[in-house]
Design a protein around this motif. Structure first.
Motif, PDB file in Angstrom:
ATOM      1  N   PHE A 278     107.016   5.913  71.629  1.00 49.02           N
ATOM      2  CA  PHE A 278     105.592   5.600  71.794  1.00 49.02           C
ATOM      3  C   PHE A 278     105.334   4.104  71.620  1.00 49.02           C
ATOM      4  CE2 PHE A 278     101.415   5.026  69.722  1.00 49.02           C
ATOM      5  CZ  PHE A 278     100.584   5.474  70.751  1.00 49.02           C
ATOM      6  N   CYS A 279     106.027   3.478  70.702  1.00 45.83           N
ATOM      7  CA  CYS A 279     105.840   2.048  70.466  1.00 45.83           C
ATOM      8  C   CYS A 279     106.119   1.224  71.722  1.00 45.83           C
ATOM      9  CB  CYS A 279     106.735   1.564  69.325  1.00 45.83           C
ATOM     10  SG  CYS A 279     106.244   2.188  67.708  1.00 45.83           S
ATOM     11  N   HIS A 280     107.038   1.682  72.543  1.00 45.90           N
ATOM     12  CA  HIS A 280     107.366   0.974  73.781  1.00 45.90           C
ATOM     13  C   HIS A 280     106.297   1.186  74.856  1.00 45.90           C
ATOM     14  CE1 HIS A 280     111.447  -0.387  72.773  1.00 45.90           C
ATOM     15  NE2 HIS A 280     111.489   0.702  72.033  1.00 45.90           N
TER      16      HIS A 280
ATOM     17  N   ALA B 269     111.287   9.469  59.049  1.00 42.06           N
ATOM     18  CA  ALA B 269     110.401   9.301  60.205  1.00 42.06           C
ATOM     19  C   ALA B 269     109.973   7.842  60.340  1.00 42.06           C
ATOM     20  CB  ALA B 269     109.187  10.210  60.069  1.00 42.06           C
ATOM     21  N   ALA B 270     109.610   7.236  59.224  1.00 46.33           N
ATOM     22  CA  ALA B 270     109.156   5.842  59.258  1.00 46.33           C
ATOM     23  C   ALA B 270     110.266   4.903  59.718  1.00 46.33           C
ATOM     24  CB  ALA B 270     108.648   5.420  57.878  1.00 46.33           C
ATOM     25  N   ALA B 271     111.460   5.089  59.203  1.00 46.73           N
ATOM     26  CA  ALA B 271     112.566   4.195  59.574  1.00 46.73           C
ATOM     27  C   ALA B 271     112.851   4.270  61.074  1.00 46.73           C
ATOM     28  CB  ALA B 271     113.813   4.542  58.770  1.00 46.73           C
ATOM     29  N   TYR B 272     112.889   5.475  61.614  1.00 47.88           N
ATOM     30  CA  TYR B 272     113.112   5.606  63.066  1.00 47.88           C
ATOM     31  C   TYR B 272     111.964   4.982  63.851  1.00 47.88           C
ATOM     32  CZ  TYR B 272     117.153   8.755  62.672  1.00 47.88           C
ATOM     33  OH  TYR B 272     118.394   9.287  62.423  1.00 47.88           O
ATOM     34  N   ALA B 273     110.740   5.229  63.402  1.00 52.05           N
ATOM     35  CA  ALA B 273     109.583   4.666  64.105  1.00 52.05           C
ATOM     36  C   ALA B 273     109.610   3.145  64.059  1.00 52.05           C
ATOM     37  CB  ALA B 273     108.290   5.202  63.486  1.00 52.05           C
ATOM     38  N   TYR B 274     109.919   2.573  62.900  1.00 47.61           N
ATOM     39  CA  TYR B 274     109.965   1.111  62.800  1.00 47.61           C
ATOM     40  C   TYR B 274     111.074   0.525  63.653  1.00 47.61           C
ATOM     41  CZ  TYR B 274     106.488   1.161  59.131  1.00 47.61           C
ATOM     42  OH  TYR B 274     105.329   1.320  58.428  1.00 47.61           O
ATOM     43  N   ARG B 275     112.166   1.237  63.778  1.00 46.13           N
ATOM     44  CA  ARG B 275     113.241   0.748  64.643  1.00 46.13           C
ATOM     45  C   ARG B 275     112.722   0.612  66.077  1.00 46.13           C
ATOM     46  NH1 ARG B 275     118.573   3.701  63.899  1.00 46.13           N
ATOM     47  NH2 ARG B 275     118.478   2.436  62.030  1.00 46.13           N
TER      48      ARG B 275
ATOM     49  N   ASP C  70     109.332 -13.375  65.211  1.00 48.11           N
ATOM     50  CA  ASP C  70     108.943 -13.268  63.799  1.00 48.11           C
ATOM     51  C   ASP C  70     108.492 -11.851  63.459  1.00 48.11           C
ATOM     52  OD1 ASP C  70     109.521 -15.950  63.286  1.00 48.11           O
ATOM     53  OD2 ASP C  70     107.479 -16.592  63.799  1.00 48.11           O
ATOM     54  N   GLU C  71     107.724 -11.244  64.358  1.00 48.75           N
ATOM     55  CA  GLU C  71     107.297  -9.862  64.148  1.00 48.75           C
ATOM     56  C   GLU C  71     108.498  -8.915  64.181  1.00 48.75           C
ATOM     57  OE1 GLU C  71     104.339  -9.104  67.135  1.00 48.75           O
ATOM     58  OE2 GLU C  71     102.766 -10.130  65.989  1.00 48.75           O
ATOM     59  N   ARG C  72     109.397  -9.140  65.105  1.00 49.54           N
ATOM     60  CA  ARG C  72     110.605  -8.310  65.186  1.00 49.54           C
ATOM     61  C   ARG C  72     111.384  -8.370  63.864  1.00 49.54           C
ATOM     62  NH1 ARG C  72     112.913  -6.896  70.365  1.00 49.54           N
ATOM     63  NH2 ARG C  72     114.954  -7.106  69.402  1.00 49.54           N
ATOM     64  N   LYS C  73     111.548  -9.577  63.358  1.00 51.51           N
ATOM     65  CA  LYS C  73     112.295  -9.772  62.111  1.00 51.51           C
ATOM     66  C   LYS C  73     111.599  -9.087  60.939  1.00 51.51           C
ATOM     67  CE  LYS C  73     114.113 -13.409  59.151  1.00 51.51           C
ATOM     68  NZ  LYS C  73     114.198 -14.855  58.908  1.00 51.51           N
ATOM     69  N   GLN C  74     110.281  -9.241  60.849  1.00 46.16           N
ATOM     70  CA  GLN C  74     109.534  -8.661  59.735  1.00 46.16           C
ATOM     71  C   GLN C  74     109.574  -7.128  59.769  1.00 46.16           C
ATOM     72  OE1 GLN C  74     108.172 -10.234  57.078  1.00 46.16           O
ATOM     73  NE2 GLN C  74     107.746  -8.210  56.264  1.00 46.16           N
ATOM     74  N   ILE C  75     109.382  -6.556  60.939  1.00 46.16           N
ATOM     75  CA  ILE C  75     109.366  -5.093  61.022  1.00 46.16           C
ATOM     76  C   ILE C  75     110.777  -4.524  60.890  1.00 46.16           C
ATOM     77  CG2 ILE C  75     108.685  -3.102  62.436  1.00 46.16           C
ATOM     78  CD1 ILE C  75     106.291  -4.856  63.356  1.00 46.16           C
ATOM     79  N   ALA C  76     111.780  -5.259  61.312  1.00 52.22           N
ATOM     80  CA  ALA C  76     113.168  -4.829  61.060  1.00 52.22           C
ATOM     81  C   ALA C  76     113.434  -4.808  59.554  1.00 52.22           C
ATOM     82  CB  ALA C  76     114.158  -5.744  61.780  1.00 52.22           C
ATOM     83  N   ALA C  77     112.892  -5.786  58.838  1.00 47.32           N
ATOM     84  CA  ALA C  77     113.044  -5.807  57.376  1.00 47.32           C
ATOM     85  C   ALA C  77     112.313  -4.619  56.745  1.00 47.32           C
ATOM     86  CB  ALA C  77     112.524  -7.121  56.807  1.00 47.32           C
ATOM     87  N   ILE C  78     111.149  -4.282  57.290  1.00 45.26           N
ATOM     88  CA  ILE C  78     110.409  -3.120  56.789  1.00 45.26           C
ATOM     89  C   ILE C  78     111.214  -1.850  57.058  1.00 45.26           C
ATOM     90  CG2 ILE C  78     108.324  -1.723  57.150  1.00 45.26           C
ATOM     91  CD1 ILE C  78     106.801  -4.420  57.524  1.00 45.26           C
ATOM     92  N   GLU C  79     111.822  -1.758  58.231  1.00 38.80           N
ATOM     93  CA  GLU C  79     112.695  -0.613  58.509  1.00 38.80           C
ATOM     94  C   GLU C  79     113.785  -0.504  57.440  1.00 38.80           C
ATOM     95  OE1 GLU C  79     116.306   0.927  61.339  1.00 38.80           O
ATOM     96  OE2 GLU C  79     115.130  -0.752  62.092  1.00 38.80           O
ATOM     97  N   ASN C  80     114.413  -1.629  57.116  1.00 37.13           N
ATOM     98  CA  ASN C  80     115.462  -1.618  56.089  1.00 37.13           C
ATOM     99  C   ASN C  80     114.930  -1.168  54.736  1.00 37.13           C
ATOM    100  OD1 ASN C  80     117.490  -2.405  57.847  1.00 37.13           O
ATOM    101  ND2 ASN C  80     117.132  -4.582  57.485  1.00 37.13           N
ATOM    102  N   ASP C  81     113.701  -1.575  54.402  1.00 35.17           N
ATOM    103  CA  ASP C  81     113.082  -1.110  53.150  1.00 35.17           C
ATOM    104  C   ASP C  81     112.934   0.410  53.157  1.00 35.17           C
ATOM    105  OD1 ASP C  81     112.792  -3.710  52.155  1.00 35.17           O
ATOM    106  OD2 ASP C  81     110.679  -3.872  52.762  1.00 35.17           O
ATOM    107  N   GLU C  82     112.555   0.965  54.294  1.00 33.98           N
ATOM    108  CA  GLU C  82     112.370   2.417  54.378  1.00 33.98           C
ATOM    109  C   GLU C  82     113.704   3.143  54.184  1.00 33.98           C
ATOM    110  OE1 GLU C  82     109.297   3.420  54.331  1.00 33.98           O
ATOM    111  OE2 GLU C  82     108.405   1.521  54.921  1.00 33.98           O
ATOM    112  N   TRP C  83     114.774   2.623  54.779  1.00 34.26           N
ATOM    113  CA  TRP C  83     116.097   3.230  54.562  1.00 34.26           C
ATOM    114  C   TRP C  83     116.494   3.128  53.089  1.00 34.26           C
ATOM    115  CZ3 TRP C  83     117.508   6.526  57.933  1.00 34.26           C
ATOM    116  CH2 TRP C  83     117.349   6.323  59.307  1.00 34.26           C
TER     117      TRP C  83
END
Length: 172
Positions: free
Chosen positions: A87-89, A23-29, A39-52
């Motif tokens: 929802f994020c959009h 759920a988190a990975a999809y939401a972060y995507r 910079d925020e896009r890059k950081q949250i994309a990295a967080i998405e990768n951590d979740e995967w």
């Protein structure tokens, strides 16, 4: 708590975490795709990768414990994650940052608790991996906390309790 009860509790919390990471990975995507700041896009994309990555590790642990994820929870998590991505959009910048920070705060404790169950079940081989995941979740929480606190409305928000110092994660 007996070794068997601890093992059952460990499997139970890891099944929840496994689906939660989906759920988190999809939401972060959806979250990072909704942002304009590179910079925020890059950081949250990295967080998405951590979740995967966490999901992969938890899957390996579950396999080593001869356990399988819950199909129901997997479907539910995918629906929740993809709904949050949309929802994020729609929600603007603050709500997704706030929600992510609160969720990450809970994940720290979830992995610490899993490490305690692993110890009680005699599975010391799992403790390091679980504690590293807790530390990564701590980093995520700190990122989102800083973002929320930087917002002009931060003083009006009921900010979730700060986690203890990162070093305390390993004090089981």
């Amino acid at each position: 708590m007996s070794d068997q009860n601890s093992l059952e509790s460990l499997v139970s919390i890891l099944k929840l975490a496994y689906s939660g990471e989906l759920a988190a990975a999809y939401a972060y995507r959806g979250h990072w795709h909704s942002l304009d700041n590179p910079d925020e896009r890059k950081q949250i994309a990295a967080i998405e990768n951590d979740e995967w990555h966490h999901r992969k590790l938890i899957g390996q642990i579950l396999h080593s414990l001869h356990a399988k994820p819950s199909t129901y929870r997997e479907v539910r998590a995918a629906l929740i994650g993809k709904t949050l991505a949309v929802f994020c959009h729609l929600a603007g910048w603050l709500a997704p940052m706030f929600g992510a920070g609160r969720l990450e705060r809970g994940n720290i404790l979830e992995y610490q608790t899993a490490a305690l169950y692993a110890r009680a079940a005699g599975r010391e081989d799992l403790i390091e991996c679980l504690l590293v995941m807790a530390e990564v979740e701590w980093d995520h929480e700190q990122y989102f906390r800083a973002k929320v606190l930087s917002h002009r409305w931060a003083h009006r928000l009921p900010i979730w309790p700060a986690p203890p110092a990162k070093e305390s994660i390993r004090r089981l």
